[in-house]
Every structure is written in structure tokens, then in C-alpha cells.
Design a protein around this motif. Sequence first.
Motif, PDB file in Angstrom:
ATOM      1  N   THR A 160      -7.912  10.631   1.318  1.00 26.04           N
ATOM      2  CA  THR A 160      -8.530   9.309   1.243  1.00 26.04           C
ATOM      3  C   THR A 160      -9.158   9.065  -0.121  1.00 26.04           C
ATOM      4  N   SER A 201      -3.666   3.429   5.448  1.00 28.27           N
ATOM      5  CA  SER A 201      -3.504   2.420   4.394  1.00 28.27           C
ATOM      6  C   SER A 201      -4.303   2.877   3.184  1.00 28.27           C
ATOM      7  N   LEU A 202      -5.392   2.173   2.854  1.00 28.10           N
ATOM      8  CA  LEU A 202      -6.267   2.643   1.774  1.00 28.10           C
ATOM      9  C   LEU A 202      -6.946   3.949   2.157  1.00 28.10           C
ATOM     10  N   ILE A 239       0.827  -1.208   0.000  1.00 26.77           N
ATOM     11  CA  ILE A 239       0.000   0.000   0.000  1.00 26.77           C
ATOM     12  C   ILE A 239       0.856   1.250   0.000  1.00 26.77           C
ATOM     13  N   VAL A 296      -5.761   3.448  -6.339  1.00 29.66           N
ATOM     14  CA  VAL A 296      -5.901   1.987  -6.347  1.00 29.66           C
ATOM     15  C   VAL A 296      -6.792   1.547  -7.507  1.00 29.66           C
ATOM     16  N   GLN A 347       0.739   5.663  -1.993  1.00 32.55           N
ATOM     17  CA  GLN A 347       0.677   6.859  -1.171  1.00 32.55           C
ATOM     18  C   GLN A 347       1.612   7.916  -1.741  1.00 32.55           C
ATOM     19  N   ARG A 399      -6.459   8.482  -2.694  1.00 31.43           N
ATOM     20  CA  ARG A 399      -5.837   7.159  -2.550  1.00 31.43           C
ATOM     21  C   ARG A 399      -6.715   6.070  -3.153  1.00 31.43           C
ATOM     22  N   LEU A 400      -7.987   6.110  -2.868  1.00 26.21           N
ATOM     23  CA  LEU A 400      -8.894   5.122  -3.451  1.00 26.21           C
ATOM     24  C   LEU A 400      -8.896   5.224  -4.974  1.00 26.21           C
ATOM     25  N   LEU A 429      -3.387  -5.087   5.534  1.00 24.77           N
ATOM     26  CA  LEU A 429      -4.581  -5.745   5.011  1.00 24.77           C
ATOM     27  C   LEU A 429      -4.528  -7.247   5.227  1.00 24.77           C
TER      28      LEU A 429
END
Length: 546
Positions: A315, A494-495, A298, A322, A302, A318-319, A483
Motif C-alpha cells: 500500500t 486500488s490505491l 489504477i 501515484v 500496480q 502504491r501511494l 474511484l
Amino acid sequence: MPPFFKQKKQKKADQNDRGNEDRKEPENKSDKEREEPISLSLEKNMKKLSARFGNSADVVIRRLKIGKEELPAAIVYIAGLVDEQLVSQSLLEDLIDIPSVQPEQAVCLIYEKTLAIGGVKEEEKWKSLFAGLVAGSTLIFVDGADKALIASTEGGEHRSIQEPNTQVSFRGPRQGFTESLQTNISMIRRYVKTPDVWVEKMEIGHETNTDVALMYINGICEKKLIKEVRKRLKHIDIDSILESGYIEQLIEDEPFSVFPTVYHTERPDVVAGNLLEGRFAIIVDGTPFVLLAPALFIQFFQSVEDYYSRFDIATSIRLLRVLIFFISLVAPGIYVAATTFHQEMIPTQLLIDIAAQRETVPFPAVIEALTMEVAFEILREAGVRLPRVVGSAVSTVGALVIGQAAVQAGIVSPAMVIVVALTAIASFATPAFDMAISARLIRFVFILSAAVMGFYGLILGIIMMFVHLCSLRSFGFPYMSPLAPLSPGGLKDSLLRAPLWADEKRPGLLVQKNNRRQGEHQRPKPETSRGMVNKDIEEGDGNEKT
């Protein structure tokens, strides 16, 4: 065995032994010469030094006479590796101004009372003198003395501190590492101003003798982790270290995995943040890229501005990163599987349009995808290798011309061009370049698996990828943490990124002790509301109103 053959075999073995001894003799002789002490004669020392460097033109030998006795002396340095102004002002002038000196006391007098420069030490062995000379130090020899002085005069031309090119951020510091080891260490120390930042230096490489520094925060980084990385670094036995990538390939846990298990950066604020989380940094002289480990999966999604922005914005971005990564992985595979095996999943009107576009295409969808992906990789590599002035123009024009020409020639369909273009743009949006390269490689595997078994093969490939990711380790730490295995404390960064005031502890996986990073109850709680503040201002005196 007959005696004749025994004698012949023994004679051949003796010849091989003598040949091995002859081959080893030069190496042992060279080591013996370097361990020899220096001579009392200045001329012999200068001849030996010149011969060792092959009378190289950049080795400067400045002869002079010191004291009233005019005692012969010499200073030796390599041009370009030293600060010549420092040599002239702090060495030559101080040596010339010595009033009186005796040969047997000359080195001691110069060392204790003459030189004002720091970093001076006495040496008797040639090995240490050669090492100091090639590192940028200046040697001081005096006739009649069996010792020499090594003065620290490192300098020369270095690249100035500039904004990093590979990790650009819209908010944050605008300085990146340079090729100077000491400069990079000092830049990190400016962020973490504590004596607990410890630095261990070592030389790696038989021929290059490259300076490598191991940096960590004592009390935060686990001792067993430092012991392990120190062991791996000392185990390296190679002739040269030209870049930090050499170190990365020689200390990583999984050398055959396409996923990176060591993180590299050229931003000092990133290094400082990771040191505070319990990681260590490896700094190599001659490269602006610093290695960080243990690295987690992860971590490659970042970015540095995540910590400089509000938590809700960080946040969501970041999502998005991914999602972009998975698009770059499976987008061509989904198109191949849907058009080859699962046409019923495509809306009817879109399916009719795709079928009309592919009516003149003589190749199946998998050949289309592989052809366009390979062509795009060629254009991307050409854009990287060409000069910056023409590189971007060539890659852009090449993509437009080749894509349009391929569609008009009936080699590929317009839908495939759109899918490949979307995949390429998604691969550029991945923050870490190493992770983007991994996606580019695995993408071809997913295309082939989708062409053979459709969505079943694609899902099977994704499952195998996650199984491989869960089996990886970075210096013994699970690669998919927090995770897998699940760590509730680590999920705050993290996520998702929790608010800064809620992230009270360091990652529990990396730091077992001293894991508290801030005090309790750091959530902002204004004592008065906005209305009360305005009321107090209105009721105050004239100065408050102003």
C-alpha cells in the motif's frame, strides 16, 4: 445533351468497366487457383507448388518411392519452420518402411496405419495446403492420389524462456513470454490449471496470416465481454499483423487519447492474475507482449510484487507511485507558475537565491523549462536507440555535460536543472511504460498552461485531465473505476491493497457471477500463543525438544 457527347461518355464508361474487370482478374484468378483441388499427377502438383512459391530455395521437396511397388511420393516443407529431426525420424522412416501400397489407397493407409506423429489431416484444396506449409507443417503427396496429408511438424529455432526485461520484480517468478504463441499459452496454463481456461485461435492479416489467440476463463469472464472482443477481432481487415501493438490500436475504445486503455505485459503470472479477475488476454504469435483488457487507470500503478509482499508495504509503495506520477506531470509547471506569477508563495531566502541564479539567464522560465525538457527527451531517446554498451554511458555523460555547460553559459538556472532532473527520475519510477509516456506528453501542456495563467491554468489543466480520464472507457468499462464511479468493493485493490485474507471477492465491476475467490474467515488466527507453544515443547519428550 448532344448524341455525340452521350456516345463519348458511354464509351469512356465502358472502357472504365473493362479496366476495372482487368484489374480484378488477377486477384480472382489467384483465389480460384488456391481453391482448385490437387491433381492425380505428382509431377503436376510439384510444378504447381514450386511455381506458387517462385522456386524459393527454402522450400524443400524430398522425393521418394514407397512400398514394393515403388510408388512415387514426395514430402514438402519449408526449412527453418519445421523440426527437421522430427521430419526425418517420424515421416521419412515411416514412409520408407511401408511394405505394400496401392495408389488409390496410399493416402488412407499412410493416414491411418503408418504415421505415428500427431496432428495429421487430409486435404484436397491448395488453399489449405499452402496455409499449412507456411505455418510449419509438412505436406505428403502420393502419385495417383487426389488428396494430400498435412503433418504437424512445427519447430525451428526459438528464443528460450528468459527473465522479462521491461517488468522486473525483486520477488516473483523469473520467466517471461517468448515469441512462440504455443509456448506462451502453455506458460499461462501452468499457472491456471483448470479446463475452464478456454483459448480461441484465429488468423489475422491478408499476407502475414498471423496466429492470434484469445484466452479467458469460462465462468469468470463475462460472456458479453467475450462477445465484444471477438467481434472487434473479426472486424480487423488489414494486410499484416507484426506485433501485438497492431491489435491494440485496432480494438481500443479511444484511439485519440494519450492514455493507454489496453494493458500489455510480458509476465505470465500477471496474465494469470488478470484472467482470475475476469479479464481476457490476447496473445499474438511473434511477440512476447500479451494484451490484457479491460484496463483501468489504477492498474498501471500496480506491480506484480504488490501481491507477493505484505499489504502494508504494498500500500505504501502504491501511494508513492501515484505521488511520483503527479510529480512527473506537474513539477516543471509548478516551477514555471511560481517563478513567473506567484513569487509570494516561495520562501524569501529561496526566492532571493533563485532570483540571483536567474539574473544572468536571458530567457523566461517557460523557455528554460521547454529547452531542458526537449534536451532531456533527446538524450533519453538517444540512450534507447544506441547499443546497450554505450547507451547508458552516453545518456548519463550527455546529461551531466549539457546540464553543467548550460548553467555555466547562463542559458538555464541551476534550480531548473534540479527540477527537470527530479521530473525525469520520477518518470522512470512509473511501473507501466505506456503511462510514463503519457505523462511525458501531458507535461508540456501543463508547462504552457502554467506559463499563460499560473497556478490557475495548471489547476484548470489538471481538472480537464481528470474529466477526460472519467470519460474514457475500456471495452465499455469506466477507466477510472473503482474511484469513479465509486465501487466500495473494488477499493480493496486500488490505491490501497487490503490484506490477502480480506480480499474475498473479485472486482464487482468485471465479474457479476462467480465472484467469490476464497472462503470466509481466512484471517490467520493461531489457536495457541507463542508462550503456550514454548510451554508445550518444554513439557514434551526428548524428540520434541530436539
